[in-house]
Write a protein that holds these residues in place. Structure first.
Motif, PDB file in Angstrom:
ATOM      1  N   GLU A   1      88.229 -24.652 -26.772  1.00 46.00           N
ATOM      2  CA  GLU A   1      87.812 -25.209 -25.474  1.00 46.00           C
ATOM      3  C   GLU A   1      86.896 -24.230 -24.749  1.00 46.00           C
ATOM      4  OE1 GLU A   1      89.210 -28.044 -23.697  1.00 46.00           O
ATOM      5  OE2 GLU A   1      90.050 -28.665 -25.645  1.00 46.00           O
ATOM      6  N   ALA A   2      85.914 -24.768 -24.051  1.00 44.62           N
ATOM      7  CA  ALA A   2      85.067 -23.924 -23.187  1.00 44.62           C
ATOM      8  C   ALA A   2      84.675 -24.762 -21.974  1.00 44.62           C
ATOM      9  CB  ALA A   2      83.828 -23.470 -23.936  1.00 44.62           C
ATOM     10  N   ASP A   3      84.308 -24.083 -20.894  1.00 44.16           N
ATOM     11  CA  ASP A   3      83.789 -24.827 -19.723  1.00 44.16           C
ATOM     12  C   ASP A   3      82.322 -25.189 -19.930  1.00 44.16           C
ATOM     13  OD1 ASP A   3      86.226 -24.549 -18.388  1.00 44.16           O
ATOM     14  OD2 ASP A   3      85.648 -22.579 -17.594  1.00 44.16           O
ATOM     15  N   VAL A   4      81.604 -24.326 -20.632  1.00 49.35           N
ATOM     16  CA  VAL A   4      80.170 -24.527 -20.862  1.00 49.35           C
ATOM     17  C   VAL A   4      79.826 -24.001 -22.250  1.00 49.35           C
ATOM     18  CG1 VAL A   4      77.827 -24.002 -20.028  1.00 49.35           C
ATOM     19  CG2 VAL A   4      79.735 -24.020 -18.415  1.00 49.35           C
ATOM     20  N   VAL A   5      79.079 -24.791 -23.012  1.00 54.13           N
ATOM     21  CA  VAL A   5      78.520 -24.287 -24.268  1.00 54.13           C
ATOM     22  C   VAL A   5      77.008 -24.226 -24.114  1.00 54.13           C
ATOM     23  CG1 VAL A   5      78.131 -24.745 -26.715  1.00 54.13           C
ATOM     24  CG2 VAL A   5      80.406 -25.076 -25.731  1.00 54.13           C
ATOM     25  N   VAL A   6      76.461 -23.031 -24.301  1.00 55.23           N
ATOM     26  CA  VAL A   6      75.012 -22.820 -24.214  1.00 55.23           C
ATOM     27  C   VAL A   6      74.479 -22.752 -25.640  1.00 55.23           C
ATOM     28  CG1 VAL A   6      73.189 -21.252 -23.436  1.00 55.23           C
ATOM     29  CG2 VAL A   6      75.267 -21.528 -22.049  1.00 55.23           C
ATOM     30  N   ILE A   7      73.522 -23.614 -25.944  1.00 57.63           N
ATOM     31  CA  ILE A   7      72.941 -23.629 -27.299  1.00 57.63           C
ATOM     32  C   ILE A   7      71.583 -22.933 -27.242  1.00 57.63           C
ATOM     33  CG2 ILE A   7      72.223 -25.067 -29.244  1.00 57.63           C
ATOM     34  CD1 ILE A   7      74.076 -27.275 -28.108  1.00 57.63           C
ATOM     35  N   GLY A   8      71.504 -21.789 -27.909  1.00 57.47           N
ATOM     36  CA  GLY A   8      70.272 -20.991 -27.905  1.00 57.47           C
ATOM     37  C   GLY A   8      70.479 -19.710 -27.130  1.00 57.47           C
ATOM     38  N   ALA A   9      70.184 -18.578 -27.777  1.00 55.33           N
ATOM     39  CA  ALA A   9      70.361 -17.277 -27.130  1.00 55.33           C
ATOM     40  C   ALA A   9      69.024 -16.567 -26.962  1.00 55.33           C
ATOM     41  CB  ALA A   9      71.348 -16.417 -27.919  1.00 55.33           C
ATOM     42  N   GLY A  10      68.010 -17.326 -26.542  1.00 58.07           N
ATOM     43  CA  GLY A  10      66.785 -16.716 -26.039  1.00 58.07           C
ATOM     44  C   GLY A  10      67.024 -16.330 -24.589  1.00 58.07           C
ATOM     45  N   ILE A  11      65.955 -16.077 -23.854  1.00 62.02           N
ATOM     46  CA  ILE A  11      66.149 -15.590 -22.482  1.00 62.02           C
ATOM     47  C   ILE A  11      66.741 -16.668 -21.575  1.00 62.02           C
ATOM     48  CG2 ILE A  11      63.797 -16.082 -21.636  1.00 62.02           C
ATOM     49  CD1 ILE A  11      64.110 -13.220 -20.227  1.00 62.02           C
ATOM     50  N   VAL A  12      66.433 -17.928 -21.837  1.00 63.75           N
ATOM     51  CA  VAL A  12      66.995 -18.990 -20.990  1.00 63.75           C
ATOM     52  C   VAL A  12      68.500 -19.092 -21.223  1.00 63.75           C
ATOM     53  CG1 VAL A  12      66.985 -21.462 -20.483  1.00 63.75           C
ATOM     54  CG2 VAL A  12      64.811 -20.260 -20.856  1.00 63.75           C
ATOM     55  N   GLY A  13      68.903 -19.099 -22.500  1.00 59.05           N
ATOM     56  CA  GLY A  13      70.336 -19.168 -22.808  1.00 59.05           C
ATOM     57  C   GLY A  13      71.076 -17.940 -22.287  1.00 59.05           C
ATOM     58  N   ALA A  14      70.466 -16.771 -22.426  1.00 54.54           N
ATOM     59  CA  ALA A  14      71.120 -15.531 -21.997  1.00 54.54           C
ATOM     60  C   ALA A  14      71.302 -15.506 -20.482  1.00 54.54           C
ATOM     61  CB  ALA A  14      70.295 -14.332 -22.459  1.00 54.54           C
ATOM     62  N   ALA A  15      70.231 -15.841 -19.747  1.00 56.55           N
ATOM     63  CA  ALA A  15      70.328 -15.842 -18.280  1.00 56.55           C
ATOM     64  C   ALA A  15      71.318 -16.899 -17.809  1.00 56.55           C
ATOM     65  CB  ALA A  15      68.943 -16.103 -17.670  1.00 56.55           C
TER      66      ALA A  15
ATOM     67  N   ILE B   1      74.544 -26.931 -22.481  1.00 54.13           N
ATOM     68  CA  ILE B   1      73.190 -26.541 -22.055  1.00 54.13           C
ATOM     69  C   ILE B   1      72.322 -26.423 -23.304  1.00 54.13           C
ATOM     70  CG2 ILE B   1      71.779 -24.819 -20.857  1.00 54.13           C
ATOM     71  CD1 ILE B   1      73.875 -26.055 -18.995  1.00 54.13           C
ATOM     72  N   ASP B   2      71.302 -27.255 -23.376  1.00 53.26           N
ATOM     73  CA  ASP B   2      70.348 -27.189 -24.485  1.00 53.26           C
ATOM     74  C   ASP B   2      69.237 -26.214 -24.083  1.00 53.26           C
ATOM     75  OD1 ASP B   2      68.394 -27.574 -26.382  1.00 53.26           O
ATOM     76  OD2 ASP B   2      68.266 -29.757 -26.158  1.00 53.26           O
ATOM     77  N   ALA B   3      69.372 -24.972 -24.566  1.00 52.67           N
ATOM     78  CA  ALA B   3      68.373 -23.919 -24.284  1.00 52.67           C
ATOM     79  C   ALA B   3      67.761 -23.483 -25.608  1.00 52.67           C
ATOM     80  CB  ALA B   3      69.030 -22.753 -23.554  1.00 52.67           C
ATOM     81  N   ALA B   4      67.491 -24.467 -26.460  1.00 51.52           N
ATOM     82  CA  ALA B   4      67.029 -24.148 -27.818  1.00 51.52           C
ATOM     83  C   ALA B   4      65.523 -24.038 -27.909  1.00 51.52           C
ATOM     84  CB  ALA B   4      67.574 -25.164 -28.809  1.00 51.52           C
ATOM     85  N   GLY B   5      64.823 -23.927 -26.786  1.00 52.94           N
ATOM     86  CA  GLY B   5      63.378 -23.667 -26.790  1.00 52.94           C
ATOM     87  C   GLY B   5      62.639 -24.657 -27.683  1.00 52.94           C
ATOM     88  N   PRO B   6      61.941 -24.139 -28.713  1.00 49.20           N
ATOM     89  CA  PRO B   6      61.148 -25.015 -29.577  1.00 49.20           C
ATOM     90  C   PRO B   6      61.976 -26.092 -30.281  1.00 49.20           C
ATOM     91  CG  PRO B   6      60.625 -22.697 -29.953  1.00 49.20           C
ATOM     92  CD  PRO B   6      61.810 -22.729 -29.048  1.00 49.20           C
ATOM     93  N   TRP B   7      63.287 -25.867 -30.382  1.00 48.92           N
ATOM     94  CA  TRP B   7      64.178 -26.814 -31.067  1.00 48.92           C
ATOM     95  C   TRP B   7      64.967 -27.664 -30.060  1.00 48.92           C
ATOM     96  CZ3 TRP B   7      63.406 -21.703 -32.245  1.00 48.92           C
ATOM     97  CH2 TRP B   7      62.772 -21.441 -33.452  1.00 48.92           C
ATOM     98  N   MET B   8      64.526 -27.680 -28.829  1.00 50.06           N
ATOM     99  CA  MET B   8      65.270 -28.404 -27.782  1.00 50.06           C
ATOM    100  C   MET B   8      65.382 -29.893 -28.103  1.00 50.06           C
ATOM    101  SD  MET B   8      64.433 -28.338 -23.747  1.00 50.06           S
ATOM    102  CE  MET B   8      63.657 -26.787 -23.887  1.00 50.06           C
ATOM    103  N   ALA B   9      64.305 -30.481 -28.621  1.00 46.75           N
ATOM    104  CA  ALA B   9      64.343 -31.915 -28.937  1.00 46.75           C
ATOM    105  C   ALA B   9      65.285 -32.184 -30.107  1.00 46.75           C
ATOM    106  CB  ALA B   9      62.940 -32.423 -29.253  1.00 46.75           C
ATOM    107  N   ASP B  10      65.371 -31.244 -31.053  1.00 44.87           N
ATOM    108  CA  ASP B  10      66.280 -31.435 -32.200  1.00 44.87           C
ATOM    109  C   ASP B  10      67.730 -31.454 -31.724  1.00 44.87           C
ATOM    110  OD1 ASP B  10      63.961 -31.209 -33.640  1.00 44.87           O
ATOM    111  OD2 ASP B  10      64.340 -29.170 -34.332  1.00 44.87           O
TER     112      ASP B  10
END
Ligand SMILES: Cc1cc2nc3c(=O)[nH]c(=O)nc-3n(C[C@H](O)[C@H](O)[C@H](O)COP(=O)(O)OP(=O)(O)OC[C@H]3O[C@@H](n4cnc5c(N)ncnc54)[C@H](O)[C@@H]3O)c2cc1C
Length: 382
Positions: A4-18, A208-217
């Motif tokens: 369980e998590a409150d939030v899952v962030v997908i992508g660990a670029g700068i958007v996901g990290a921040a 949170i979809d923070a997958a940058g170039p793969w955001m649409a995927d």
């Protein structure tokens, strides 16, 4: 494995990290998933400029122009957030050196005056200089410069430091990080998302979809079709003596940026195209982008153009049809948020704050409803 998590962030670029840091600081249990090593896609290959004064409207070869005036309230907001992060995140690599935006024609000088009015209205301090005044302030500027604006808030963050520093801080403050963990499925049932990976799944109300170039995927896995196109840009670096250029220089009419990083490299960018986007390998280098970018330096800062070409590299970005950023919850997919697009390095701290406020409730700052993913929706893919 089901967690369980409150939030899952997908992508660990700068958007996901921040974003992971902002949600963690808001008290959420955060999990960050990245299919590979964090900060190795757009955020590690970027120019890393903090665009606070009005940006140029088109990179080389770009179709629709960026509606630059509409971004100014966001630029002002993110500027302050970068300073706040620097106060609480060690080794962020933030350099607030200030920057010139130069013009070479009468029309471009008029544009400097227009954007200066917009900036004044938005509360961003800029100053308009004649060519002579600009050369007096920065003698490296060449004879073709007819005018410039100066913005003390411009600068950059070292791309190999900023994202990793934010992610380290998020993990230190409680976020869970899973590198080498590709998200392969997204299902919604009973008000929760099940985020699937080869090693197990996470249940969460907020993705949170923070997958940058793969955001649409990633959106496609949730049954959402988003009009987003990945592409690849090209960067160059030249050798120079230490402390040769201590400000950022850009052009008001062309994609062009140059500054000197902590390794003394002159880092050149401006959105020059690379070869086609590759999902795994870097895109091929384009010779004409290299010659074009270096020719800009020869014209604008002639004394710098003789430095040896040290490196050429490419990096992936995601573009929208209107060249504007995208942020918000996706209609028809409650709890599924996207954030990215144009200048997401500059905007990462702001996207993080806005996503936290949108998902958890609270003060949202500048109005970003015009940048909602609703404008990019196409028919469901599932
Ligand atoms: C050459 C270049 C120059 C640029 N210059 C500037 C600039 O000067 N200023 C500026 O503001 N912006 C600039 N940009 C744009 C900016 O760098 C990017 O918009 C920003 O870094 C994107 O960050 P991100 O975190 O959204 O995506 P990324 O950093 O691309 O990260 C996306 C992450 O998602 C992960 N991922 C993908 N698929 C999956 C999956 N299935 N499961 C799990 N994880 C997945 C990837 O592995 C990756 O780590 C530039 C970009 C480039 C390439």
């Amino acid at each position: 494995m089901h967690t369980e998590a409150d939030v899952v962030v997908i992508g660990a670029g700068i958007v996901g990290a921040a974003t992971a840091l902002a949600f963690t600081r808001a008290g959420s249990r955060v999990v960050v998933l990245d299919r590979t090593t964090p900060n190795t896609a757009g955020s590690g290959t970027t120019a890393g400029n903090l665009h606070i004064q009005t940006i140029h409207a088109r990179r080389p070869g770009q179709g629709p122009a960026v509606d630059v005036e509409r971004l100014l309230p966001l630029q002002k907001a993110t500027s302050g957030l970068w300073d706040s992060l620097a106060a609480s995140v060690p080794d962020l690599g933030l350099v607030r050196c200030g920057g010139f935006m130069v013009a070479e024609t009468e029309d471009q000088v008029r544009r400097l005056h227009t954007k200066h009015q917009w900036e004044r209205a938005a509360g961003i301090p800029t100053e308009v200089l004649t060519g002579v005044e600009a050369r007096r302030a920065l003698p490296l500027l060449g004879p073709t410069i007819e005018g410039a604006t100066w913005c003390a808030w411009d600068g950059f963050a070292e791309p190999d430091m900023a994202g990793p520093a934010l992610l380290r801080r998020a993990v230190a403050e409680g976020a869970g990080l899973h590198s080498g963990t590709p998200v392969t499925s997204l299902h919604r049932a009973n008000g929760m998302w099940e985020v699937g990976t080869p090693g197990g799944s996470w249940h969460t109300p907020v993705v949170i979809d923070a997958a940058g170039p793969w955001m649409a995927d990633i959106a496609a896995l949730a049954g959402v079709g988003l009009q987003l196109t990945p592409m690849s840009l090209q960067m160059h670096s030249l050798a120079a003596a230490p402390k040769t250029l201590e400000v950022l220089v850009q052009h008001v009419g062309e994609g062009m940026s140059i500054k000197q990083d902590r390794r003394d490299r002159l880092v050149l960018g401006g959105g020059w195209p690379a070869g086609p986007f590759h999902t795994v390998d870097p895109a091929p280098v384009l010779e004409h982008s290299t010659t074009g970018n270096i020719a800009q330096v020869a014209r604008l800062l002639p004394d710098l153009s003789g430095g040896q070409l040290l490196e050429v590299w490419t990096g992936p970005v995601v573009t929208t049809p209107d060249e504007m950023p995208v942020i918000g919850e996706v209609e028809g997919a409650p709890g599924f948020f996207v954030a990215g697009g144009t200048y997401s390095f500059t905007f990462a701290p702001l996207w993080a704050e806005l996503l936290t406020a949108l998902a958890l409730g609270g003060e949202t700052g500048p109005d970003v409803s015009a940048f909602s993913p609703a404008r990019l929706l196409r028919l469901s893919t599932q």
